[in-house]
Design an enzyme around this catalytic site. Structure first.
Site, PDB file in Angstrom:
ATOM      1  N   SER A 158      31.170   2.118  11.419  1.00  0.00           N
ATOM      2  CA  SER A 158      31.183   2.308   9.972  1.00  0.00           C
ATOM      3  C   SER A 158      32.113   1.297   9.287  1.00  0.00           C
ATOM      4  O   SER A 158      31.869   0.097   9.342  1.00  0.00           O
ATOM      5  CB  SER A 158      31.561   3.752   9.651  1.00  0.00           C
ATOM      6  OG  SER A 158      31.357   4.030   8.280  1.00  0.00           O
ATOM      7  N   ASP A 182      26.377   1.348  12.891  1.00  0.00           N
ATOM      8  CA  ASP A 182      26.050   1.801  11.539  1.00  0.00           C
ATOM      9  C   ASP A 182      27.122   1.384  10.534  1.00  0.00           C
ATOM     10  O   ASP A 182      27.833   2.223   9.967  1.00  0.00           O
ATOM     11  CB  ASP A 182      25.842   3.319  11.487  1.00  0.00           C
ATOM     12  CG  ASP A 182      24.867   3.706  10.367  1.00  0.00           C
ATOM     13  OD1 ASP A 182      23.921   2.950  10.126  1.00  0.00           O
ATOM     14  OD2 ASP A 182      25.063   4.759   9.733  1.00  0.00           O
ATOM     15  N   HIS A 252      24.681   9.266  10.555  1.00  0.00           N
ATOM     16  CA  HIS A 252      25.684   8.203  10.663  1.00  0.00           C
ATOM     17  C   HIS A 252      26.346   8.223  12.044  1.00  0.00           C
ATOM     18  O   HIS A 252      26.500   7.186  12.695  1.00  0.00           O
ATOM     19  CB  HIS A 252      26.714   8.426   9.561  1.00  0.00           C
ATOM     20  CG  HIS A 252      27.576   7.242   9.252  1.00  0.00           C
ATOM     21  ND1 HIS A 252      27.096   5.957   9.135  1.00  0.00           N
ATOM     22  CD2 HIS A 252      28.919   7.163   9.007  1.00  0.00           C
ATOM     23  CE1 HIS A 252      28.093   5.136   8.822  1.00  0.00           C
ATOM     24  NE2 HIS A 252      29.205   5.844   8.751  1.00  0.00           N
TER      25      HIS A 252
END
Length: 450
Positions: A158, A182, A252
């Site tokens: 992330s 991601d 996610h």
């Protein structure tokens, strides 16, 4: 008194052993810290095969105090993302364990929880460049002690993916590899390359997308970008807000679970270069000849086998599908169906493969397929597991029409091709009554050409 004289040295030795075995752990904060806000602080936790489950807190400037930190070995940095609740990532222990099982590495967990734990996401985003500057300085210290930048791998989750990109840019793209799991989308979408991860930040950049419609980044960022299940709506994740927090974070977080499985070698997910997910599902992107004998790339840790080809190709966008739970990987087949019905039929096909009591299932239902007399309909079947051989095949045809009369599909030829092993099985002259499953033993195909 005599006994005490002998016990005292032993007790002192025991105390020293306990001190030596003290493990440093990832910072554990809570919602209170998130609401108050935290000032950024970077802690570097070292793990090696000598201390695989016991972290060592490292100095940012003095590396001489860590004999287990052998700079002749590759070094992998693991960088987490936004931590709104302040809790440690649950996957940290697994990723260090699996990485060390694969290679003799130095693993450094970059703990920037002071800075990531904040209900104000914008503040956490602001802190990413400060974290990157700190990490860049540490890697430059490693360089000064003889480390090679090409032997360094940054794995960022992330916001951690963009931190990795900033570090790589600071070091002129000479880092060996960056893996983005991601990469965060909010506040990074639409920004120039210098304000996010991009393919120039390392010699090789591989990226996984699992939540492009919410928390993740939609566009390609690396030499190769993998879109699991199209990059959105991961199987097994909640579909409604009534599921609580999992609704927001499940897609996610799936990126980390998929990467852990690639480390574990439970199974491999073959990814196919394609322009869109629909084209992939339609079976329009199944040719892997462009990658030579190795075939299409496999997602995850071992994608470096294709590094040289991917670097020459430029940006490559790939797709693969997964199961809802581990093992996530699926098995790919091409299905060719030719009918001899007079009228055109539209519908969906479910295929089951049977072997020694094991059953693999593929439901081809992303759209209604067109079946036309004496014209071959090519379908892409993703089975929930791979089986070594096929004893029997079951087929079921459905139109999805509840109130209309049931139709029959008169199959002149059914052909099943494993996309990796190139094994082909056929069956001729099958009558499929809608919603009724037909099971048969396949036979070798009569056609000589593939």
């Amino acid at each position: 008194m005599f006994l005490w004289q002998y016990l005292t040295p032993l007790l002192l030795i025991a105390v020293q052993i306990c001190k030596a075995q003290k493990c440093d752990e990832f910072t554990d904060l809570n919602l209170g810290h998130s609401f108050i806000g935290t000032n950024i602080r970077i802690r570097l936790l070292l793990y090696t095969r000598e201390n695989g489950t016991c972290g060592t807190l490292m100095s940012h400037t003095d590396l001489s105090a860590y004999p287990q930190f052998n700079l002749s070995r590759p070094t992998t940095f693991v960088i987490h993302g936004y931590r709104p609740t302040g809790s440690p990532p649950v996957w940290l222990g697994s990723i260090t364990e699996l990485l060390l099982a694969r290679e003799d590495l130095n693993i450094i967990v970059v703990d920037w929880n002071y800075g990531a734990a904040n209900v104000n996401y914008f503040k956490a985003v602001e802190n990413t460049k400060r974290a990157a500057a700190n990490l860049t300085a540490f890697i430059e210290t490693m360089q000064g002690h003889g480390a090679s930048l090409s032997s360094i791998h940054l794995i960022g989750v992330s916001l951690g993916a963009h931190i990795s990109g900033f570090v790589g840019a600071n070091l002129n793209g000479l880092i060996g590899r960056i893996t983005g799991l991601d990469p965060a989308g909010p506040q990074f979408t639409g920004t120039p390359a210098e304000d996010r991860l991009d393919s120039t930040d390392a010699k090789f950049v591989d990226v996984l997308h699992t939540d492009i419609d919410a928390l993740g980044f939609r566009e390609p960022l690396g030499h190769i970008d993998f879109y699991a299940n199209g990059g959105t709506d991961q199987p097994g994740c909640p579909k409604t807000i009534f599921s609580g927090g999992a609704y927001f974070k499940c897609d996610h977080q799936r990126s980390v679970l998929l990467y852990l499985e690639s480390l574990n070698r439970t199974c491999a997910s073959r990814a196919f270069p394609c322009s869109t997910y629909n084209d992939f599902l339609d079976g329009n992107c199944l040719n892997c000849d462009q990658f030579g004998a190795a075939g299409c790339p496999v997602f995850g840790y071992d994608v470096t086998r294709w590094k040289d080809i991917l670097q020459k190709r430029g940006q490559t966008k790939t797709f693969f599908t997964t199961n809802a739970n581990s093992p996530f990987c699926m098995s790919s087949y091409r299905v060719d169906v030719m009918i001899w019905n007079k009228d055109v039929r539209w519908g969906y096909i479910t295929v089951k493969l049977h072997y020694n009591g094991t059953e693999a299932v593929a439901t081809i239902d992303h759209k209604s397929s067109k079946f036309q007399k004496f014209k071959e309909t090519r379908l892409f079947a993703q089975f929930d597991k791979d089986i070594p051989s096929v004893d029997k095949v079951s087929l079921k045809f459905s139109t999805g029409n509840v109130f209309k009369p049931k139709y029959k599909l008169r199959v002149l030829r059914f052909r099943l091709t494993h996309l990796e092993r190139k094994e082909r099985l056929c069956r001729y002259d099958i009558l499929l009554e809608e919603k009724s499953e037909v099971t048969f033993r396949p036979i070798p195909c009569e056609e000589s050409n593939f």
